[in-house]
Every structure is written in structure tokens, then in C-alpha cells.
Design a protein around this motif. Structure first.
Motif, PDB file in Angstrom:
ATOM      1  N   LYS A 107      -2.523   1.476 -13.126  1.00 53.17           N
ATOM      2  CA  LYS A 107      -2.503   2.263 -11.873  1.00 53.17           C
ATOM      3  C   LYS A 107      -3.281   1.536 -10.773  1.00 53.17           C
ATOM      4  N   GLN A 108      -4.439   0.975 -11.153  1.00 56.13           N
ATOM      5  CA  GLN A 108      -5.258   0.251 -10.171  1.00 56.13           C
ATOM      6  C   GLN A 108      -4.537  -1.002  -9.669  1.00 56.13           C
ATOM      7  N   ALA A 109      -4.000  -1.798 -10.594  1.00 59.87           N
ATOM      8  CA  ALA A 109      -3.305  -3.037 -10.207  1.00 59.87           C
ATOM      9  C   ALA A 109      -2.098  -2.713  -9.325  1.00 59.87           C
ATOM     10  N   HIS A 110      -1.359  -1.678  -9.708  1.00 59.17           N
ATOM     11  CA  HIS A 110      -0.167  -1.275  -8.946  1.00 59.17           C
ATOM     12  C   HIS A 110      -0.554  -0.807  -7.540  1.00 59.17           C
ATOM     13  N   ALA A 111      -1.602   0.035  -7.458  1.00 61.87           N
ATOM     14  CA  ALA A 111      -2.052   0.545  -6.156  1.00 61.87           C
ATOM     15  C   ALA A 111      -2.578  -0.589  -5.274  1.00 61.87           C
ATOM     16  N   PHE A 112      -3.294  -1.534  -5.877  1.00 59.58           N
ATOM     17  CA  PHE A 112      -3.867  -2.682  -5.161  1.00 59.58           C
ATOM     18  C   PHE A 112      -2.752  -3.527  -4.530  1.00 59.58           C
ATOM     19  N   LEU A 113      -1.717  -3.821  -5.315  1.00 58.44           N
ATOM     20  CA  LEU A 113      -0.618  -4.671  -4.824  1.00 58.44           C
ATOM     21  C   LEU A 113       0.278  -3.908  -3.841  1.00 58.44           C
ATOM     22  N   THR A 114       0.424  -2.602  -4.050  1.00 61.63           N
ATOM     23  CA  THR A 114       1.188  -1.775  -3.104  1.00 61.63           C
ATOM     24  C   THR A 114       0.479  -1.739  -1.750  1.00 61.63           C
ATOM     25  N   MET A 115      -0.849  -1.668  -1.798  1.00 65.12           N
ATOM     26  CA  MET A 115      -1.646  -1.690  -0.568  1.00 65.12           C
ATOM     27  C   MET A 115      -1.453  -3.013   0.172  1.00 65.12           C
ATOM     28  N   ALA A 116      -1.326  -4.117  -0.581  1.00 63.78           N
ATOM     29  CA  ALA A 116      -1.088  -5.434   0.034  1.00 63.78           C
ATOM     30  C   ALA A 116       0.224  -5.424   0.811  1.00 63.78           C
ATOM     31  N   GLU A 117       1.231  -4.760   0.257  1.00 65.14           N
ATOM     32  CA  GLU A 117       2.528  -4.624   0.961  1.00 65.14           C
ATOM     33  C   GLU A 117       2.351  -3.804   2.236  1.00 65.14           C
ATOM     34  N   ALA A 118       1.641  -2.686   2.109  1.00 72.03           N
ATOM     35  CA  ALA A 118       1.451  -1.779   3.249  1.00 72.03           C
ATOM     36  C   ALA A 118       0.639  -2.430   4.371  1.00 72.03           C
ATOM     37  N   GLU A 119      -0.307  -3.280   4.007  1.00 69.72           N
ATOM     38  CA  GLU A 119      -1.205  -3.907   4.993  1.00 69.72           C
ATOM     39  C   GLU A 119      -0.828  -5.371   5.268  1.00 69.72           C
ATOM     40  N   ARG A 120       0.406  -5.748   4.932  1.00 73.32           N
ATOM     41  CA  ARG A 120       0.829  -7.161   5.006  1.00 73.32           C
ATOM     42  C   ARG A 120       0.512  -7.816   6.360  1.00 73.32           C
ATOM     43  N   ALA A 121       0.872  -7.173   7.449  1.00 71.35           N
ATOM     44  CA  ALA A 121       0.699  -7.790   8.779  1.00 71.35           C
ATOM     45  C   ALA A 121      -0.760  -8.110   9.067  1.00 71.35           C
ATOM     46  N   MET A 122      -1.645  -7.164   8.779  1.00 73.61           N
ATOM     47  CA  MET A 122      -3.069  -7.387   9.050  1.00 73.61           C
ATOM     48  C   MET A 122      -3.658  -8.397   8.069  1.00 73.61           C
ATOM     49  N   MET A 123      -3.202  -8.337   6.819  1.00 71.88           N
ATOM     50  CA  MET A 123      -3.679  -9.287   5.813  1.00 71.88           C
ATOM     51  C   MET A 123      -3.277 -10.726   6.169  1.00 71.88           C
ATOM     52  N   GLN A 124      -2.136 -10.879   6.836  1.00 72.85           N
ATOM     53  CA  GLN A 124      -1.720 -12.220   7.288  1.00 72.85           C
ATOM     54  C   GLN A 124      -2.712 -12.774   8.307  1.00 72.85           C
ATOM     55  N   VAL A 125      -3.196 -11.896   9.179  1.00 77.18           N
ATOM     56  CA  VAL A 125      -4.205 -12.300  10.166  1.00 77.18           C
ATOM     57  C   VAL A 125      -5.502 -12.696   9.445  1.00 77.18           C
TER      58      VAL A 125
END
Length: 201
Positions: free
Chosen positions: A94-112
Motif C-alpha cells: 500500500k505504501q509503495a503503491h501510494a508513493f508511486l501514485t503520488m509521483a504520477e500526481a505530482e509529476r510536473a512539480m517533481m520535474q522542476v
């Protein structure tokens, strides 16, 4: 409301306005091309006022980074008190899935953030500090599992914690760069299975 309270409230609102403007500029321009002048102009505040709150664009990005990563850290903070290997695996998945899903949701800011980590030692050091916070939390969970006879006691929980975070981080950046070749579910399921099989009894 006293004059002091009004000043304090105005200060909070100004800071928030500047952060919102900074986020827009970073998303539009990327880290390197973005300037604090663009952010001040977009926020429609005076230069002097802006510099009371932030020294430069790196300061602004650090606050935005802390805000995003705090949401990631909430996932790491999920209560971890398993009574069996299966229960541990379910929580970790659940943690790994939520962590990677969050990466998708925050992709634009994470790219910065990734651009900034590559060119600013200040931002890079901040990322290392964030990483250590995650590793400490993971190590604590591993230690709990070891003390309760669920995980292999001979393994160094700090090394295992570091390895598990780096695995997740690698896939996080692949998602951010749109380089992933499998679904978040498949990645989370596979890495969780490999990790728990090696660690748990």
C-alpha cells in the motif's frame, strides 16, 4: 484584531501569494529559466516585500519541495504494526503503491525539483535531507519487524532501509520522466514481493 495581528495576517498572505506565483513560474519556465523577478511581478508585490520573505528562487523552491514531500512522507508515516509477514507485505505494498501514485500526481512539480537537484547544491542538499528522513522512518519499521520476530534479525536495518528507499526513488524518477515501462500496480507489487521475500521470515 490588533494592528500587530493585521500585519501578521498580511505577511502570511503575501508569502502565500509569492509561493503560488513561484509555483506557476517554475511550472511554466522550469527551474533554470525561472527568475524571482518573474515571480514577484506575477504576485504583484514589491521587491522589498518579497525579499523580506525569501532570499531567492532556491528559497521559494525549497518551501514548495517541503510541501510536496510532506505529502509523500505522510505515506511513510502510515502505522506499521504487522502481526504476520502477510500483513507486513500488505502494508508495504500500500505504501509503495501510494508513493508511486503520488509521483504520477505530482509529476510536473517533481520535474522542476529534479532539474533543480541537478544544478543547485542547495536544493541537492535539501533532497538528501528529505531522503534521510524517509530512510530513518523505514529503518524504524524494519527494526520493529525484527524485534517482533517477523524479519531476519541478522540484517542491518539501516542498510535495508536505505536500499528499499533507493528502489522506490529510482521508480519515482522513472515515473516523473515518463520512462516507466510498467503500471504503478505492477511495479509496486514486484518490488514489494522482492523486498519482503528477502527480509521477512
Amino acid at each position: 484584531m490588533t494592528i500587530e495581528d493585521k500585519r501578521h495576517l498580511r505577511s502570511i498572505l503575501t508569502r502565500q501569494k509569492l509561493l503560488e506565483a513561484a509555483k506557476e513560474v517554475f511550472l511554466q519556465e522550469g527551474f533554470q529559466k525561472a527568475t524571482i523577478s518573474q515571480m514577484i511581478k506575477k504576485a504583484n508585490i514589491g521587491y522589498g516585500t518579497a525579499y523580506v520573505h525569501f532570499e531567492g528562487k532556491e528559497d521559494l523552491l525549497i518551501v514548495l519541495m517541503e510541501d510536496v514531500m510532506e505529502r509523500f512522507y505522510e505515506i511513510a508515516e502510515i502505522s506499521f504494526l504487522p502481526k504476520s509477514k502477510q500483513e507486513a507485505e500488505e502494508i508495504i505494498y500500500k505504501q509503495a503503491h501510494a508513493f508511486l501514485t503520488m509521483a504520477e500526481a505530482e509529476r510536473a512539480m517533481m520535474q522542476v525539483f529534479e532539474q533543480a537537484i541537478g544544478v543547485s547544491s542547495f536544493i541537492s542538499d535539501k533532497w538528501k535531507a528529505i531522503r534521510e528522513k524517509f530512510i530513518q522512518r523505514i529503518s524504524k519499521d524494519i527494526s520493529f519487524a525484527q524485534q517482533n520476530g517477523l524479519a531476519r534479525a541478522e540484517l542491518n536495518h539501516k542498510i535495508v532501509g536505505r536500499g528499499w528507499f533507493f528502489t522506490n526513488e529510482m521508480y519515482l524518477w522513472e515515473i516523473v520522466r515518463n520512462e516507466h515501462h510498467a503500471s504503478v500496480e505492477d511495479v509496486a507489487k514486484t518490488i514489494t514481493s522482492v523486498y519482503t521475500t528477502g527480509l521477512y521470515l
